[in-house]
Scaffold this active site. Structure first.
Site, PDB file in Angstrom:
ATOM      1  N   ASP A 144       0.858  -1.178   0.000  1.00  0.00           N
ATOM      2  CA  ASP A 144       0.000   0.000   0.000  1.00  0.00           C
ATOM      3  C   ASP A 144       0.902   1.239   0.000  1.00  0.00           C
ATOM      4  O   ASP A 144       2.067   1.170   0.424  1.00  0.00           O
ATOM      5  CB  ASP A 144      -0.889  -0.028   1.239  1.00  0.00           C
ATOM      6  CG  ASP A 144      -1.630   1.275   1.466  1.00  0.00           C
ATOM      7  OD1 ASP A 144      -2.370   1.709   0.558  1.00  0.00           O
ATOM      8  OD2 ASP A 144      -1.418   1.879   2.535  1.00  0.00           O
TER       9      ASP A 144
ATOM     10  N   ASP B  33      -0.038   5.143   0.820  1.00  0.00           N
ATOM     11  CA  ASP B  33      -0.200   6.169   1.857  1.00  0.00           C
ATOM     12  C   ASP B  33      -0.404   5.533   3.228  1.00  0.00           C
ATOM     13  O   ASP B  33      -1.333   4.744   3.433  1.00  0.00           O
ATOM     14  CB  ASP B  33      -1.386   7.067   1.505  1.00  0.00           C
ATOM     15  CG  ASP B  33      -1.207   7.731   0.146  1.00  0.00           C
ATOM     16  OD1 ASP B  33      -0.102   8.223  -0.116  1.00  0.00           O
ATOM     17  OD2 ASP B  33      -2.168   7.730  -0.650  1.00  0.00           O
TER      18      ASP B  33
END
Length: 493
Positions: A328, A330
């Protein structure tokens, strides 16, 4: 009337469907999901009801997921196509939802099963009547849409209308959400069924195995499902097997003893079902025949669930099955700046560059997968997303693939996490099976996306991670370095 809810009705074309739709047609939004596997005349209920034919017989969990992902409202109310709501059901649903505080994830309606008044109910009628006291059944169940998004909706590994509702409710309640009982009511007619339906129902033992794997050995107590009879069915089937083996090997004493035990267990089971009535010749014959067949059918489906379905994603991995790690963006690799389109605002999470370098040296492919709804909201554009992604690669080195979802949650796409699309697409671009990937993220949607695609997943919590998310994840690492340790342990086997 408020437009805060959508009514979703998955259907296989039962006769009650038209009457059901009439009762709810004036709700703010109604979506009927036609889940019939073969071509049929298209359903048409007029301009106020949307019909979609996207699932093709994949079962009620898939049909409900297809429906809620098309919804645009705060709440999604699921109705089965074999119930009849009260005439004031829409208003009562509105009142039930208005009474739900922010801590409430779902509201369940009351289900009533009409039984005959001129005779005792049959075994089938008694079984259906049990729906009236069942917890969390989606005959009438409303969920917040944000909760469905967070948990990925219903687990489509439950292919039948059995246990998929309890599974979702347990996942939701385990994170501290509340589920309330509302005041609205639907009537669930018993309906017609063949005399052998109780044998076919034993497929539910396969779903029970999945529930045990997902929620542990005490899942029945947590779901209010009762103790079950699989232990007794195992004994009965064992005695039947002993009878047959003894006969085939000419061991008469063994065959006789096992046969008497089988007959005693079968007779007791049959009498348990016959005793409440109505004891008509047809009912008694059906109970005798099905009581012979049910124990071996139940054992077959339990073994099928244990063996044929294999281990769950997220469980202990076999040796040397990790080829790629999908991160992922952020909150995992970079400090989260909401809707960031400015490359100069990129700040790495401590240790990110070293961890990715270490994984590359170990021969692993690396990908980055990220939800970027700021594009759909008009806050940033795709050039902004790509500029930020390029800046991250300048800081941590190149990825083998970068895949992002620009859609809004209400767009109903299949790529936005927790849906599996980003994981599947990244794996496809890299050229590996999703099952040979590990997803690393900071919130539960990352974990759910990985597991929905068949990958393993590691949660690396930060200040934005809810405590319940940590307890819900199968694998949790204190930081990226520890996550890398776990990945490399799996790769070495």
């Amino acid at each position: 009337m408020s437009s805060r809810f959508t009514v979703v009705i998955p259907t296989i074309g039962r006769p009650t469907l038209s009457r059901l739709v009439e009762r709810v047609a004036w709700a703010p939004e109604v979506i009927v999901v036609d889940d019939r596997p073969r071509p049929h005349p298209p359903l048409d209920f007029g301009d106020g009801v949307r019909v979609t034919h996207t699932t093709g017989g994949r079962g009620p969990a898939a049909a409900r997921n297809a429906g809620w992902r098309l919804a645009t409202s705060e709440w999604v109310a699921f109705l089965d196509d074999d119930v009849i709501p009260d005439e004031g059901w829409v208003d009562e649903l509105e009142a039930d939802l208005a009474a739900c505080g922010r801590e409430v994830a779902a509201s369940q309606g009351r289900v009533e099963v009409p039984l005959p008044t001129d005779r005792r109910p049959t075994d089938r009628e008694r079984n259906v009547a049990g729906l009236a006291s069942s917890r969390w059944i989606t005959a009438d169940m409303a969920y917040r849409r944000t909760v469905l998004e967070r948990f990925g909706g219903f687990d489509e590994r439950f292919e039948r209308a059995f246990r998929e509702d309890s599974d979702l409710a347990l996942r939701v309640s385990d994170l501290g959400w509340k589920l309330m009982q509302g005041r609205r009511r639907v009537v669930h007619p018993v309906g017609r069924a063949p005399w052998w339906v109780s044998i076919a129902d034993q497929r539910g033992n396969r779903d029970n195995v999945l529930m045990g794997r997902l929620h542990g050995p005490n899942w029945r107590e947590a779901a209010g499902a009762g103790p079950g009879m699989i232990g007794r069915h195992l004994l009965t089937t064992g005695f039947l097997g002993g009878t047959l083996v003894g006969a085939l090997t000419r061991r008469r004493r063994m065959s006789s003893a096992a046969g008497m035990a089988w007959a005693a267990f079968t007779a007791a089971f049959a009498w348990r079902r016959i005793r409440p009535g109505p004891r008509t010749p047809g009912e008694v014959a059906a109970m005798l025949a099905t009581s012979v067949a049910i124990p071996p059918a139940a054992v077959f489906w339990r073994i099928y669930g244990l063996v044929a379905d294999g281990p769950l994603a997220g469980g202990p991995p076999p040796a040397e099955t990790v080829d790629a790690v999908l991160f992922d963006r952020d909150g995992t690799l970079v400090i989260d700046v909401p809707y960031n389109g400015d490359p100069s605002a990129v700040r790495l999470v401590p240790g990110a560059a070293d961890v990715l370098s270490r994984l590359r040296r170990a021969g692993l492919a690396l990908g980055m997968i990220t939800n970027q709804s700021g594009v759909g909201r008009g806050l940033i554009d795709e050039d902004d997303v790509q500029a930020v992604n390029r800046r991250i690669e300048e800081l941590v080195g190149p990825f083998d693939t970068v895949v992002y979802c620009p859609h809004l949650p209400e767009d109903g796409c299949t790529c936005r996490k927790p849906a599996p699309g980003l994981v599947q697409e990244a794996a496809r671009r890299i050229g590996v099976d999703p099952a040979r990937c590990v997803v690393v993220g900071d919130i539960l949607t990352d974990v759910l996306a990985g597991e929905a695609a068949g990958a393993r997943a590691v949660l690396v919590p930060n200040g934005a991670t809810a405590p319940g998310e940590v307890s819900a994840a199968t694998h949790v690492a204190a930081d990226l370095e520890e996550a890398a340790d776990l990945v490399l342990t799996w790769r070495r086997g």
